[in-house]
Design an enzyme around this catalytic site. Structure first.
Site, PDB file in Angstrom:
ATOM      1  N   ASN A 106     -34.487  57.486  43.428  1.00  0.00           N
ATOM      2  CA  ASN A 106     -34.580  56.645  42.237  1.00  0.00           C
ATOM      3  C   ASN A 106     -35.774  55.706  42.383  1.00  0.00           C
ATOM      4  O   ASN A 106     -36.004  55.160  43.466  1.00  0.00           O
ATOM      5  CB  ASN A 106     -33.294  55.821  42.076  1.00  0.00           C
ATOM      6  CG  ASN A 106     -33.274  55.024  40.773  1.00  0.00           C
ATOM      7  OD1 ASN A 106     -33.816  55.456  39.765  1.00  0.00           O
ATOM      8  ND2 ASN A 106     -32.671  53.856  40.805  1.00  0.00           N
ATOM      9  N   HIS A 108     -37.315  52.122  41.195  1.00  0.00           N
ATOM     10  CA  HIS A 108     -36.771  50.871  40.644  1.00  0.00           C
ATOM     11  C   HIS A 108     -37.866  49.806  40.589  1.00  0.00           C
ATOM     12  O   HIS A 108     -38.574  49.585  41.577  1.00  0.00           O
ATOM     13  CB  HIS A 108     -35.592  50.379  41.488  1.00  0.00           C
ATOM     14  CG  HIS A 108     -34.955  49.155  40.898  1.00  0.00           C
ATOM     15  ND1 HIS A 108     -34.133  49.229  39.801  1.00  0.00           N
ATOM     16  CD2 HIS A 108     -35.060  47.845  41.212  1.00  0.00           C
ATOM     17  CE1 HIS A 108     -33.747  47.995  39.470  1.00  0.00           C
ATOM     18  NE2 HIS A 108     -34.294  47.144  40.312  1.00  0.00           N
ATOM     19  N   SER A 135     -39.723  49.785  44.186  1.00  0.00           N
ATOM     20  CA  SER A 135     -39.007  50.439  45.286  1.00  0.00           C
ATOM     21  C   SER A 135     -38.694  51.889  44.934  1.00  0.00           C
ATOM     22  O   SER A 135     -38.445  52.208  43.775  1.00  0.00           O
ATOM     23  CB  SER A 135     -37.668  49.738  45.565  1.00  0.00           C
ATOM     24  OG  SER A 135     -37.851  48.361  45.829  1.00  0.00           O
ATOM     25  N   ASP A 144     -28.339  50.799  42.589  1.00  0.00           N
ATOM     26  CA  ASP A 144     -29.579  50.450  43.302  1.00  0.00           C
ATOM     27  C   ASP A 144     -29.325  49.893  44.705  1.00  0.00           C
ATOM     28  O   ASP A 144     -30.033  49.003  45.175  1.00  0.00           O
ATOM     29  CB  ASP A 144     -30.408  49.445  42.469  1.00  0.00           C
ATOM     30  CG  ASP A 144     -30.802  50.022  41.125  1.00  0.00           C
ATOM     31  OD1 ASP A 144     -31.097  51.219  41.064  1.00  0.00           O
ATOM     32  OD2 ASP A 144     -30.806  49.276  40.129  1.00  0.00           O
TER      33      ASP A 144
HETATM   34  C1  GRF Z   1     -39.783  52.532  35.635  1.00  0.00           C
HETATM   35  O1  GRF Z   1     -40.157  51.202  35.858  1.00  0.00           O
HETATM   36  C2  GRF Z   1     -38.545  52.856  36.420  1.00  0.00           C
HETATM   37  O2  GRF Z   1     -38.515  52.304  37.678  1.00  0.00           O
HETATM   38  C3  GRF Z   1     -37.509  52.227  35.550  1.00  0.00           C
HETATM   39  O3  GRF Z   1     -37.882  52.624  34.262  1.00  0.00           O
HETATM   40  C4  GRF Z   1     -39.291  52.738  34.210  1.00  0.00           C
HETATM   41  C5  GRF Z   1     -39.629  54.100  33.679  1.00  0.00           C
HETATM   42  O4  GRF Z   1     -40.774  54.057  32.925  1.00  0.00           O
HETATM   43  N1  GRF Z   1     -36.193  52.582  35.966  1.00  0.00           N
HETATM   44  P1  GRF Z   1     -41.383  55.383  32.299  1.00  0.00           P
HETATM   45  O5  GRF Z   1     -40.325  55.990  31.393  1.00  0.00           O
HETATM   46  O6  GRF Z   1     -41.746  56.304  33.423  1.00  0.00           O
HETATM   47  O7  GRF Z   1     -42.589  54.945  31.533  1.00  0.00           O
END
Ligand code: GRF
Length: 195
Positions: A106, A108, A135, A144
Protein backbone atom coordinates in the site's frame (compact mmCIF):
# COMPACT_ATOMS: atom_id res chain seq x y z
CA UNK A 1 9.39 -10.46 -15.21
CA UNK A 2 7.50 -9.72 -11.99
CA UNK A 3 3.75 -9.58 -12.51
CA UNK A 4 2.11 -6.62 -10.78
CA UNK A 5 -1.60 -5.94 -10.30
CA UNK A 6 -2.65 -2.46 -9.18
CA UNK A 7 -5.89 -1.48 -7.43
CA UNK A 8 -7.15 2.11 -7.53
CA UNK A 9 -10.17 4.24 -6.70
CA UNK A 10 -9.25 7.61 -8.16
CA UNK A 11 -7.18 9.40 -10.74
CA UNK A 12 -4.39 6.85 -10.72
CA UNK A 13 -1.46 9.22 -11.23
CA UNK A 14 0.81 6.90 -9.25
CA UNK A 15 -0.45 3.97 -11.32
CA UNK A 16 0.41 5.95 -14.44
CA UNK A 17 3.95 6.53 -13.22
CA UNK A 18 4.36 2.77 -12.72
CA UNK A 19 2.90 2.08 -16.17
CA UNK A 20 5.35 4.54 -17.69
CA UNK A 21 8.27 2.96 -15.84
CA UNK A 22 7.27 -0.54 -16.86
CA UNK A 23 6.90 0.48 -20.50
CA UNK A 24 10.71 0.70 -20.47
CA UNK A 25 12.17 -2.60 -21.68
CA UNK A 26 14.83 -2.42 -18.98
CA UNK A 27 12.31 -2.31 -16.15
CA UNK A 28 12.01 -5.75 -14.54
CA UNK A 29 8.28 -5.66 -13.66
CA UNK A 30 5.14 -5.52 -15.73
CA UNK A 31 1.66 -4.31 -14.77
CA UNK A 32 -0.59 -7.18 -15.81
CA UNK A 33 -3.96 -5.80 -14.67
CA UNK A 34 -5.59 -2.81 -13.00
CA UNK A 35 -8.66 -3.15 -10.81
CA UNK A 36 -10.96 -0.66 -9.13
CA UNK A 37 -13.90 -0.52 -6.75
CA UNK A 38 -15.72 1.98 -8.99
CA UNK A 39 -15.51 3.44 -12.50
CA UNK A 40 -12.34 5.28 -11.48
CA UNK A 41 -11.01 7.85 -13.93
CA UNK A 42 -7.55 6.29 -13.51
CA UNK A 43 -8.69 3.20 -15.41
CA UNK A 44 -8.13 5.30 -18.53
CA UNK A 45 -4.37 5.02 -17.93
CA UNK A 46 -4.62 1.24 -18.14
CA UNK A 47 -6.56 1.48 -21.36
CA UNK A 48 -4.03 3.89 -22.83
CA UNK A 49 -1.20 1.47 -22.06
CA UNK A 50 -3.18 -1.53 -23.32
CA UNK A 51 -3.38 -3.12 -19.88
CA UNK A 52 -6.56 -5.06 -18.99
CA UNK A 53 -8.72 -3.66 -16.24
CA UNK A 54 -11.71 -4.69 -14.18
CA UNK A 55 -14.17 -3.10 -11.76
CA UNK A 56 -15.66 -4.85 -8.76
CA UNK A 57 -18.18 -2.27 -7.53
CA UNK A 58 -18.25 -1.60 -3.82
CA UNK A 59 -21.61 -2.61 -2.40
CA UNK A 60 -21.33 -1.37 1.16
CA UNK A 61 -19.52 -2.45 4.31
CA UNK A 62 -22.08 -5.22 4.94
CA UNK A 63 -20.82 -6.95 1.80
CA UNK A 64 -17.11 -6.44 2.32
CA UNK A 65 -16.35 -10.19 2.42
CA UNK A 66 -18.26 -10.96 -0.78
CA UNK A 67 -16.72 -7.94 -2.51
CA UNK A 68 -13.25 -9.04 -1.44
CA UNK A 69 -13.85 -12.59 -2.67
CA UNK A 70 -14.85 -11.29 -6.09
CA UNK A 71 -11.86 -8.97 -6.18
CA UNK A 72 -9.58 -11.88 -5.24
CA UNK A 73 -11.00 -14.01 -8.04
CA UNK A 74 -10.46 -11.26 -10.59
CA UNK A 75 -6.92 -10.64 -9.35
CA UNK A 76 -6.05 -14.34 -9.24
CA UNK A 77 -6.91 -14.69 -12.93
CA UNK A 78 -3.87 -12.50 -13.65
CA UNK A 79 -1.54 -14.49 -11.37
CA UNK A 80 0.12 -11.44 -9.85
CA UNK A 81 3.38 -11.76 -7.91
CA UNK A 82 2.60 -8.42 -6.30
CA UNK A 83 -0.64 -6.53 -5.63
CA UNK A 84 -0.26 -2.77 -5.14
CA UNK A 85 -3.01 -0.73 -3.48
CA UNK A 86 -2.40 2.63 -5.10
CA UNK A 87 -5.15 4.90 -3.84
CA UNK A 88 -7.72 2.14 -3.27
CA UNK A 89 -10.09 3.84 -0.84
CA UNK A 90 -11.54 0.63 0.63
CA UNK A 91 -10.33 -1.72 3.32
CA UNK A 92 -9.86 -5.25 2.06
CA UNK A 93 -11.51 -7.94 4.18
CA UNK A 94 -9.16 -10.09 6.30
CA UNK A 95 -9.51 -13.06 3.92
CA UNK A 96 -8.13 -10.97 1.04
CA UNK A 97 -5.30 -9.62 3.18
CA UNK A 98 -4.42 -13.22 4.11
CA UNK A 99 -4.63 -14.41 0.54
CA UNK A 100 -2.12 -11.84 -0.76
CA UNK A 101 -0.14 -11.61 2.44
CA UNK A 102 3.54 -10.82 1.96
CA UNK A 103 2.96 -9.52 -1.57
CA UNK A 104 0.32 -6.87 -0.86
CA UNK A 105 1.66 -3.29 -0.84
CA UNK A 106 0.00 0.00 0.00
CA UNK A 107 1.17 3.52 -0.72
CA UNK A 108 0.30 6.06 1.95
CA UNK A 109 0.74 9.85 1.87
CA UNK A 110 2.27 10.26 5.33
CA UNK A 111 5.27 9.12 7.34
CA UNK A 112 3.61 6.13 9.04
CA UNK A 113 2.82 5.45 11.82
CA UNK A 114 2.04 9.19 11.74
CA UNK A 115 -1.33 10.10 10.21
CA UNK A 116 -2.80 6.77 9.15
CA UNK A 117 -6.24 6.51 7.53
CA UNK A 118 -8.05 8.08 4.62
CA UNK A 119 -7.05 11.70 5.34
CA UNK A 120 -3.33 11.48 5.95
CA UNK A 121 -2.54 14.70 4.10
CA UNK A 122 -5.33 16.77 5.69
CA UNK A 123 -4.55 15.42 9.17
CA UNK A 124 -0.87 16.37 8.84
CA UNK A 125 -1.77 19.89 7.68
CA UNK A 126 -4.26 20.39 10.50
CA UNK A 127 -1.88 19.15 13.17
CA UNK A 128 0.57 21.97 12.42
CA UNK A 129 3.65 19.77 11.94
CA UNK A 130 6.35 21.05 9.60
CA UNK A 131 6.99 17.83 7.78
CA UNK A 132 5.06 14.75 6.81
CA UNK A 133 6.05 12.09 4.31
CA UNK A 134 5.31 9.18 2.04
CA UNK A 135 5.35 5.49 2.94
CA UNK A 136 5.10 2.16 1.21
CA UNK A 137 4.04 -0.62 3.51
CA UNK A 138 3.12 -4.27 3.52
CA UNK A 139 -0.60 -4.53 4.21
CA UNK A 140 -1.79 -6.27 7.35
CA UNK A 141 -5.25 -6.44 8.95
CA UNK A 142 -5.07 -2.93 10.44
CA UNK A 143 -5.52 0.48 8.88
CA UNK A 144 -2.05 1.46 7.63
CA UNK A 145 -0.39 -0.54 10.41
CA UNK A 146 1.67 -2.97 8.33
CA UNK A 147 5.47 -3.00 8.31
CA UNK A 148 7.11 -0.09 6.49
CA UNK A 149 9.10 -1.10 3.41
CA UNK A 150 10.35 2.37 2.65
CA UNK A 151 9.44 5.93 3.61
CA UNK A 152 10.70 9.43 3.09
CA UNK A 153 10.07 12.81 4.69
CA UNK A 154 8.31 15.59 2.76
CA UNK A 155 8.40 19.17 4.10
CA UNK A 156 5.19 21.14 4.61
CA UNK A 157 5.71 24.56 3.05
CA UNK A 158 4.11 27.86 4.03
CA UNK A 159 0.89 28.28 2.06
CA UNK A 160 0.47 24.55 1.40
CA UNK A 161 -3.13 23.45 1.03
CA UNK A 162 -4.25 19.84 0.85
CA UNK A 163 -3.97 19.69 -2.93
CA UNK A 164 -0.51 21.24 -3.16
CA UNK A 165 0.87 19.06 -0.37
CA UNK A 166 -0.75 15.94 -1.77
CA UNK A 167 0.78 16.56 -5.20
CA UNK A 168 4.24 17.09 -3.67
CA UNK A 169 3.90 13.89 -1.64
CA UNK A 170 2.79 11.96 -4.70
CA UNK A 171 6.00 12.90 -6.51
CA UNK A 172 7.87 11.09 -3.73
CA UNK A 173 5.39 8.20 -3.61
CA UNK A 174 5.87 7.58 -7.34
CA UNK A 175 9.63 7.50 -7.10
CA UNK A 176 9.52 5.19 -4.06
CA UNK A 177 6.94 2.87 -5.64
CA UNK A 178 8.83 2.51 -8.91
CA UNK A 179 12.04 1.83 -7.01
CA UNK A 180 10.50 -0.64 -4.54
CA UNK A 181 8.83 -2.64 -7.30
CA UNK A 182 12.11 -2.67 -9.24
CA UNK A 183 14.09 -3.85 -6.22
CA UNK A 184 11.55 -6.56 -5.41
CA UNK A 185 11.73 -7.73 -9.02
CA UNK A 186 15.50 -8.01 -9.04
CA UNK A 187 15.59 -9.72 -5.65
CA UNK A 188 17.51 -6.80 -4.15
CA UNK A 189 14.60 -6.27 -1.75
CA UNK A 190 13.33 -9.34 0.07
CA UNK A 191 9.81 -8.75 1.39
CA UNK A 192 10.04 -11.73 3.73
CA UNK A 193 12.73 -9.77 5.61
CA UNK A 194 10.45 -6.73 6.06
CA UNK A 195 8.84 -6.61 9.48
C1 GRF B 1 -1.82 8.63 -3.13
O1 GRF B 1 -1.37 9.70 -2.35
C2 GRF B 1 -1.98 7.40 -2.28
O2 GRF B 1 -0.99 7.23 -1.34
C3 GRF B 1 -3.29 7.71 -1.62
O3 GRF B 1 -4.08 8.18 -2.67
C4 GRF B 1 -3.25 8.85 -3.60
C5 GRF B 1 -3.51 8.26 -4.96
O4 GRF B 1 -3.39 9.22 -5.93
N1 GRF B 1 -3.78 6.58 -0.91
P1 GRF B 1 -3.55 8.85 -7.47
O5 GRF B 1 -4.93 8.25 -7.65
O6 GRF B 1 -2.47 7.87 -7.82
O7 GRF B 1 -3.39 10.13 -8.21
Amino acid sequence: MLRVAVLISGGGSNLRALLEASADAGYPAHVVAVGADREASGLAHAEEFGIPSFVVPWRGAGEREAWGAELDAQLAAWQPDLVVLSGLMRLLPPASVRRWSGRLLNTHPAFLPEFPGAHGVRDALQSGVRETGASIILVDDGVDTGPVIVQERVPILPGDDEHALSERIKLVERRLLIDVVRRISTGELDLTAVR
